[in-house]
Design a protein around this motif. Structure first.
Motif, PDB file in Angstrom:
ATOM      1  N   ARG A 141      -0.927  -2.748  10.589  1.00  0.00           N
ATOM      2  CA  ARG A 141      -0.701  -2.576   9.147  1.00  0.00           C
ATOM      3  C   ARG A 141      -1.824  -1.786   8.499  1.00  0.00           C
ATOM      4  N   MET A 142      -3.060  -2.068   8.880  1.00  0.00           N
ATOM      5  CA  MET A 142      -4.199  -1.400   8.244  1.00  0.00           C
ATOM      6  C   MET A 142      -4.228   0.090   8.562  1.00  0.00           C
ATOM      7  N   ARG A 143      -3.777   0.467   9.721  1.00  0.00           N
ATOM      8  CA  ARG A 143      -3.793   1.880  10.108  1.00  0.00           C
ATOM      9  C   ARG A 143      -2.867   2.724   9.249  1.00  0.00           C
ATOM     10  N   ARG A 144      -2.009   2.090   8.478  1.00  0.00           N
ATOM     11  CA  ARG A 144      -1.105   2.835   7.598  1.00  0.00           C
ATOM     12  C   ARG A 144      -1.788   3.323   6.331  1.00  0.00           C
ATOM     13  N   ALA A 145      -2.989   2.836   6.055  1.00  0.00           N
ATOM     14  CA  ALA A 145      -3.687   3.238   4.824  1.00  0.00           C
ATOM     15  C   ALA A 145      -3.926   4.744   4.834  1.00  0.00           C
ATOM     16  N   PRO A 146      -3.508   5.445   3.781  1.00  0.00           N
ATOM     17  CA  PRO A 146      -3.664   6.898   3.758  1.00  0.00           C
ATOM     18  C   PRO A 146      -5.065   7.371   3.400  1.00  0.00           C
ATOM     19  N   LEU A 147      -5.921   6.442   2.944  1.00  0.00           N
ATOM     20  CA  LEU A 147      -7.268   6.818   2.525  1.00  0.00           C
ATOM     21  C   LEU A 147      -8.265   5.760   2.967  1.00  0.00           C
ATOM     22  N   LEU A 148      -9.350   6.206   3.577  1.00  0.00           N
ATOM     23  CA  LEU A 148     -10.463   5.333   3.940  1.00  0.00           C
ATOM     24  C   LEU A 148     -11.725   5.880   3.299  1.00  0.00           C
ATOM     25  N   VAL A 149     -12.453   5.011   2.618  1.00  0.00           N
ATOM     26  CA  VAL A 149     -13.726   5.388   2.016  1.00  0.00           C
ATOM     27  C   VAL A 149     -14.798   4.507   2.640  1.00  0.00           C
ATOM     28  N   VAL A 150     -15.793   5.136   3.257  1.00  0.00           N
ATOM     29  CA  VAL A 150     -16.866   4.395   3.924  1.00  0.00           C
ATOM     30  C   VAL A 150     -18.135   4.518   3.081  1.00  0.00           C
ATOM     31  N   PRO A 151     -18.542   3.453   2.360  1.00  0.00           N
ATOM     32  CA  PRO A 151     -19.810   3.501   1.632  1.00  0.00           C
ATOM     33  C   PRO A 151     -20.971   3.340   2.616  1.00  0.00           C
ATOM     34  N   LEU A 152     -21.962   4.198   2.468  1.00  0.00           N
ATOM     35  CA  LEU A 152     -23.131   4.164   3.332  1.00  0.00           C
ATOM     36  C   LEU A 152     -24.379   3.964   2.478  1.00  0.00           C
ATOM     37  N   SER A 153     -25.324   3.194   2.996  1.00  0.00           N
ATOM     38  CA  SER A 153     -26.566   2.941   2.264  1.00  0.00           C
ATOM     39  C   SER A 153     -27.725   3.646   2.951  1.00  0.00           C
ATOM     40  N   VAL A 188     -21.831   0.102   5.193  1.00  0.00           N
ATOM     41  CA  VAL A 188     -21.852  -1.298   4.740  1.00  0.00           C
ATOM     42  C   VAL A 188     -20.441  -1.889   4.724  1.00  0.00           C
ATOM     43  N   GLY A 189     -19.474  -1.126   5.125  1.00  0.00           N
ATOM     44  CA  GLY A 189     -18.085  -1.570   5.145  1.00  0.00           C
ATOM     45  C   GLY A 189     -17.184  -0.361   5.047  1.00  0.00           C
ATOM     46  N   VAL A 190     -15.902  -0.618   4.952  1.00  0.00           N
ATOM     47  CA  VAL A 190     -14.900   0.433   4.792  1.00  0.00           C
ATOM     48  C   VAL A 190     -13.899  -0.070   3.757  1.00  0.00           C
ATOM     49  N   VAL A 191     -13.494   0.813   2.842  1.00  0.00           N
ATOM     50  CA  VAL A 191     -12.464   0.463   1.871  1.00  0.00           C
ATOM     51  C   VAL A 191     -11.210   1.251   2.216  1.00  0.00           C
ATOM     52  N   SER A 192     -10.164   0.539   2.600  1.00  0.00           N
ATOM     53  CA  SER A 192      -8.862   1.180   2.808  1.00  0.00           C
ATOM     54  C   SER A 192      -8.126   1.175   1.477  1.00  0.00           C
ATOM     55  N   VAL A 193      -7.422   2.264   1.194  1.00  0.00           N
ATOM     56  CA  VAL A 193      -6.752   2.413  -0.098  1.00  0.00           C
ATOM     57  C   VAL A 193      -5.366   3.003   0.115  1.00  0.00           C
ATOM     58  N   GLY A 194      -4.404   2.505  -0.644  1.00  0.00           N
ATOM     59  CA  GLY A 194      -3.060   3.062  -0.606  1.00  0.00           C
ATOM     60  C   GLY A 194      -2.115   2.222  -1.434  1.00  0.00           C
ATOM     61  N   TYR A 195      -0.867   2.625  -1.450  1.00  0.00           N
ATOM     62  CA  TYR A 195       0.155   1.829  -2.124  1.00  0.00           C
ATOM     63  C   TYR A 195       0.572   0.692  -1.191  1.00  0.00           C
ATOM     64  N   PRO A 196       0.626  -0.545  -1.699  1.00  0.00           N
ATOM     65  CA  PRO A 196       0.961  -1.680  -0.824  1.00  0.00           C
ATOM     66  C   PRO A 196       2.289  -1.482  -0.105  1.00  0.00           C
ATOM     67  N   GLY A 197       2.321  -1.897   1.159  1.00  0.00           N
ATOM     68  CA  GLY A 197       3.534  -1.795   1.951  1.00  0.00           C
ATOM     69  C   GLY A 197       4.337  -3.080   1.928  1.00  0.00           C
ATOM     70  N   ASP A 198       5.523  -3.015   2.483  1.00  0.00           N
ATOM     71  CA  ASP A 198       6.417  -4.178   2.487  1.00  0.00           C
ATOM     72  C   ASP A 198       5.869  -5.318   3.344  1.00  0.00           C
ATOM     73  N   GLY A 199       5.018  -4.984   4.325  1.00  0.00           N
ATOM     74  CA  GLY A 199       4.506  -6.017   5.214  1.00  0.00           C
ATOM     75  C   GLY A 199       3.255  -6.708   4.709  1.00  0.00           C
ATOM     76  N   ASP A 200       2.809  -6.361   3.493  1.00  0.00           N
ATOM     77  CA  ASP A 200       1.591  -6.999   2.981  1.00  0.00           C
ATOM     78  C   ASP A 200       1.849  -8.475   2.733  1.00  0.00           C
ATOM     79  N   ARG A 201       0.938  -9.279   3.205  1.00  0.00           N
ATOM     80  CA  ARG A 201       1.056 -10.725   3.007  1.00  0.00           C
ATOM     81  C   ARG A 201      -0.306 -11.282   2.652  1.00  0.00           C
ATOM     82  N   ARG A 202      -0.293 -12.366   1.940  1.00  0.00           N
ATOM     83  CA  ARG A 202      -1.553 -12.959   1.479  1.00  0.00           C
ATOM     84  C   ARG A 202      -2.287 -13.592   2.659  1.00  0.00           C
ATOM     85  N   SER A 203      -3.584 -13.487   2.634  1.00  0.00           N
ATOM     86  CA  SER A 203      -4.404 -14.024   3.719  1.00  0.00           C
ATOM     87  C   SER A 203      -4.261 -15.537   3.801  1.00  0.00           C
ATOM     88  N   PRO A 204      -4.143 -16.082   5.007  1.00  0.00           N
ATOM     89  CA  PRO A 204      -4.097 -17.544   5.146  1.00  0.00           C
ATOM     90  C   PRO A 204      -5.385 -18.206   4.673  1.00  0.00           C
TER      91      PRO A 204
END
Length: 203
Positions: A76-88, A165-181
């Motif tokens: 599911r995460m690989r479908r994100a059309p944009l990745l922004v990697v903040p670096l310190s 320091v991490g990666v921010v994936s960004v995009g329009y939510p897909g049909d398979g998005d589900r809330r974290s347990p």
């Protein structure tokens, strides 16, 4: 959207519509807001790696994901059309605080009780997360596994002066998005986390 609504609606989105790219003007607003985050000494020692072509994103996932067939999360995460990697950049902060207006005469890292270079990059990441909500997008902050950081550096030419320091994936939510347990744990209330005047003094 009212700011209170942005905060209330912010959550980690883990599935994206692969057929809806992030418009360029929205991508630029995400980044423009990121650099409005606070930074110690106005150092602004951050940098942002933007990955949005299929080739760039495929390379990112190939060097940061575990070998073998992708699990449901990765699929599911690989479908994100944009990745922004903040670096310190620690060096940027050590240099800045050795300048005359800061009063220190050396670059001694021991002066820093916490690594504010990472804190500031994290706050910039939060600005991206909040802006995504305001733009009607979904986003998720996740980490690069420790053993995959060097391959990531090599693949994208990240200099030794900067670390992700991490990666921010960004995009329009897909049909398979589900809330974290994990959300079943519930949100801790103010009475559990706020201490007034002295630790243990709630209210």
């Amino acid at each position: 959207m009212e700011f209170a609504d942005v905060v209330r609606r912010r959550r980690m989105v883990r599935d994206y519509d692969p057929d809806r790219p992030v418009p360029p003007e929205v991508r630029e607003r995400l980044l423009a807001h990121a650099i409005r985050a606070p930074s110690a000494g106005f150092t602004q020692g951050w940098a942002f790696l933007v990955l949005e072509s299929p080739e760039e994103r495929d390379l990112f996932w190939s060097v940061t994901a575990s070998d073998g067939a992708p699990d449901a999360w990765l699929t599911r995460m690989r479908r994100a059309p944009l990745l922004v990697v903040p670096l310190s950049s620690k060096d940027a902060y050590l240099d800045r605080y050795a300048e005359p207006d800061k009063g220190w005469t050396d670059r001694d890292e021991a002066r820093w009780p916490v690594p504010y270079w990472d804190v500031d990059a994290g706050m910039a990441a939060l600005m991206v997360l909040l802006t995504a909500v305001d733009e009607g997008l979904g986003a998720c902050l996740f980490g690069i596994p420790a053993e995959r950081v060097d391959p990531f550096r090599d693949a994208f030419g990240i200099p030794a002066t900067h670390r992700p320091v991490g990666v921010v994936s960004v995009g329009y939510p897909g049909d398979g998005d589900r809330r974290s347990p994990s959300l079943k744990r519930g949100r801790r209330g103010l009475d559990e986390v706020v201490h007034r005047g002295r630790w243990g003094a709630a209210g």
